[in-house]
Design a protein around this motif. Structure first.
Motif, short mmCIF file in Angstrom:
data_model
loop_
_atom_site.label_atom_id
_atom_site.label_comp_id
_atom_site.label_asym_id
_atom_site.label_seq_id
_atom_site.Cartn_x
_atom_site.Cartn_y
_atom_site.Cartn_z
N THR A 27 0.91 -1.11 -0.13
CA THR A 27 0.03 -0.08 0.01
C THR A 27 0.87 1.34 0.15
N PHE A 77 -3.13 -1.44 -10.51
CA PHE A 77 -4.12 -0.40 -9.83
C PHE A 77 -4.51 0.34 -10.95
N ASP A 96 -10.64 -2.09 -9.80
CA ASP A 96 -11.36 -2.11 -8.69
C ASP A 96 -10.55 -1.71 -7.68
N SER A 97 -9.64 -2.39 -7.55
CA SER A 97 -8.66 -2.25 -6.41
C SER A 97 -8.28 -0.57 -6.23
N HIS A 100 -10.91 1.27 -4.60
CA HIS A 100 -11.17 0.94 -3.23
C HIS A 100 -10.07 1.70 -2.30
N TRP B 111 -6.43 -2.82 2.88
CA TRP B 111 -6.55 -2.62 1.31
C TRP B 111 -5.44 -3.41 0.57
N HIS B 115 -6.06 -6.27 -2.13
CA HIS B 115 -5.64 -6.22 -3.32
C HIS B 115 -4.62 -7.09 -3.75
N GLU B 118 -6.74 -9.79 -4.97
CA GLU B 118 -7.43 -9.64 -6.26
C GLU B 118 -6.42 -9.78 -7.48
N SER B 119 -5.10 -9.47 -7.17
CA SER B 119 -4.21 -9.58 -8.29
C SER B 119 -3.86 -10.92 -8.63
#
Lengths: 125, 125
Positions: A27, A77, A96-97, A100, B111, B115, B118-119
DNA sequence: AGTCTTAGTATACAAAAGTATAGTAGTTAT
DNA sequence: ATAACTACTATACTTTTGTATACTAAGACT
């Protein structure tokens, strides 16, 4: 889900699991640097073209914009969409990430505002 | 309170107020760089001495530790307490603002973990 | 007198991040 | 033919961030 705060409260932070650390540095990498947040803010409106980003984001150079967009794309991203028209149209949009991340931004603004209020207060104590 | 997410949802981000931007960059300044988060994590245990921080945080040099602690102190994030004993005892501790940053860290971990999930998913689609 | 400990500082250097300025490739417009 | 537009890339440079290594000041310990 168990949060970082929970871990701290129970004085267990020494065993803070590695996947937490990984998630945290992920992040940080996404939002860190001078231009990432301005770019993200611009993309939150929707699909945007290179040229428009150059105009919307004050003082960014094409070199930096190109570099940052590439990084954001690699990190899943941002998506780069090529429309095979003439002239070629290229649009950047958040995944989508990407969308968010507003949750994180909210938490940051929240903390920053309270922190500002507190440092002003403490100057007069 | 009105959040950044609210602003986006209503497509009003162009008018994103300046104090939001200030709060956001404040927060970013506090957590960014290589050593800030490790130092914060160490201080969340309680009061810690310079020497202990040097030992707890792998590979940090006294120069960087000193520099980062000074910055964190200037930003009202850390307090430096001098006990006038012999030998002199100096302890670093988080201010209240410093402690509350866990909320931001939680949002970031949250997050980051979603994330990552999802990736990985999107690689198999 | 010499060594140890704590809490750093000083100097020089390397690497990463960011800036300034100009140029390119492939169209389209006049 | 030339100029303009879009989406970049190239080169050289400056600034910021981080590293390596050594050193200092002040008292305590032997």
């Amino acid at each position: 889900m168990e949060t970082f705060t929970d871990l701290i409260d129970r004085d267990k932070v020494q065993q803070c699991p590695k996947h937490y650390v990984l998630a945290l540095t992920d992040t940080l990498n996404v939002i860190n640097g001078k231009w990432k947040l301005p770019i993200i803010a611009s993309l939150l409106h929707g699909r945007v073209r290179f040229k428009d980003l150059l105009e919307n984001i004050e003082k960014i150079t094409p070199r930096m914009l190109s570099k940052e967009l590439k990084e954001l794309e690699i990190n899943g991203f941002v998506k780069r969409q090529v429309y095979d028209q003439t002239p070629v149209l290229i649009e950047y949009l958040l995944t989508d990430s990407g969308k968010h991340i507003t949750k994180v931004i909210d938490a940051m603004i929240d903390w920053g505002m309270i922190h500002r209020a507190e440092s002003i207060k403490s100057r007069w104590q």
